[in-house]
Design a protein around this motif. Structure first.
Motif, PDB file in Angstrom:
ATOM      1  N   GLY A  16      69.879 -90.170  92.562  1.00 49.44           N
ATOM      2  CA  GLY A  16      70.603 -90.107  93.679  1.00 49.44           C
ATOM      3  C   GLY A  16      71.106 -91.803  93.706  1.00 49.44           C
ATOM      4  O   GLY A  16      71.210 -92.294  92.871  1.00 49.44           O
ATOM      5  N   PRO A  17      71.318 -91.771  95.091  1.00 50.88           N
ATOM      6  CA  PRO A  17      71.740 -93.165  95.333  1.00 50.88           C
ATOM      7  C   PRO A  17      70.908 -94.450  95.254  1.00 50.88           C
ATOM      8  O   PRO A  17      69.871 -94.213  95.103  1.00 50.88           O
ATOM      9  N   ARG A  45      75.608 -94.135  93.077  1.00 44.66           N
ATOM     10  CA  ARG A  45      75.239 -94.551  91.603  1.00 44.66           C
ATOM     11  C   ARG A  45      75.853 -93.544  90.584  1.00 44.66           C
ATOM     12  O   ARG A  45      75.422 -93.522  89.371  1.00 44.66           O
ATOM     13  N   ASP A  47      78.849 -92.280  90.443  1.00 43.25           N
ATOM     14  CA  ASP A  47      80.235 -92.579  89.992  1.00 43.25           C
ATOM     15  C   ASP A  47      81.163 -91.253  90.883  1.00 43.25           C
ATOM     16  O   ASP A  47      82.312 -91.460  90.092  1.00 43.25           O
ATOM     17  N   SER A  49      81.400 -89.914  93.977  1.00 44.31           N
ATOM     18  CA  SER A  49      81.777 -89.809  95.482  1.00 44.31           C
ATOM     19  C   SER A  49      82.978 -89.870  95.648  1.00 44.31           C
ATOM     20  O   SER A  49      83.680 -90.803  95.189  1.00 44.31           O
ATOM     21  N   CYS A  55      77.633 -93.304  98.756  1.00 44.65           N
ATOM     22  CA  CYS A  55      77.184 -92.146  98.562  1.00 44.65           C
ATOM     23  C   CYS A  55      77.420 -91.108  99.746  1.00 44.65           C
ATOM     24  O   CYS A  55      77.485 -91.128 100.752  1.00 44.65           O
ATOM     25  N   ASP A  56      78.253 -89.933  98.950  1.00 43.53           N
ATOM     26  CA  ASP A  56      78.521 -88.534  99.967  1.00 43.53           C
ATOM     27  C   ASP A  56      77.846 -87.516  99.690  1.00 43.53           C
ATOM     28  O   ASP A  56      78.223 -86.226 100.253  1.00 43.53           O
ATOM     29  N   GLY A  57      76.911 -87.550  98.769  1.00 45.32           N
ATOM     30  CA  GLY A  57      76.028 -86.451  98.592  1.00 45.32           C
ATOM     31  C   GLY A  57      76.334 -85.507  97.365  1.00 45.32           C
ATOM     32  O   GLY A  57      75.732 -84.833  97.092  1.00 45.32           O
ATOM     33  N   THR A  58      77.452 -85.979  97.027  1.00 47.17           N
ATOM     34  CA  THR A  58      78.004 -85.187  95.548  1.00 47.17           C
ATOM     35  C   THR A  58      77.060 -85.200  94.572  1.00 47.17           C
ATOM     36  O   THR A  58      76.816 -84.218  93.905  1.00 47.17           O
ATOM     37  N   HIS A  59      76.024 -86.319  94.275  1.00 45.33           N
ATOM     38  CA  HIS A  59      75.244 -86.315  93.265  1.00 45.33           C
ATOM     39  C   HIS A  59      74.275 -84.945  93.242  1.00 45.33           C
ATOM     40  O   HIS A  59      73.802 -84.634  92.180  1.00 45.33           O
TER      41      HIS A  59
HETATM   42  S1  FES Z   1      74.894 -91.078  94.180  1.00 42.29           S
HETATM   43 FE1  FES Z   1      77.034 -90.500  93.997  1.00 42.29          FE
HETATM   44  S2  FES Z   1      77.377 -89.272  95.608  1.00 42.29           S
HETATM   45 FE2  FES Z   1      75.251 -89.651  95.879  1.00 42.29          FE
END
Ligand code: FES
Length: 69
Positions: A16-17, A45, A47, A49, A55-59
């Motif tokens: 995650g971020p 982190r 790339d 989002s 970070c928008d939570g996409t990870h």
């Molecule tokens: S780390 Fe890329 S959206 Fe969360």
């Protein structure tokens, strides 16, 4: 152990971020500088989002191979 070690300014979340505590400046790939404005800010982190560099939570919905280490 010092307070800096107990509450570091930078924390890398596995998969995650990067969490930044306090005031920082984040420079994106285009050289644009962004100030952090929250007590804790999550920097993307993966790339992916939609609000990069934040970070928008996409990870969370990415397959493991696309998530940051
Ligand atoms: S780390 Fe890329 S959206 Fe969360």
């Amino acid at each position: 152990m010092s307070a800096a070690f107990e509450h570091p300014d930078v924390v890398l979340c596995p998969g995650g971020p990067m969490l930044l505590r306090g005031d920082h400046v984040v420079e994106d790939a285009d050289g644009v500088r962004h100030r952090t404005t929250r007590a804790v800010t999550a920097v993307c982190r993966c790339d992916k989002s939609a609000s990069f560099p934040w970070c928008d939570g996409t990870h969370k919905v990415l397959p493991d191979r696309l998530r940051p280490a």
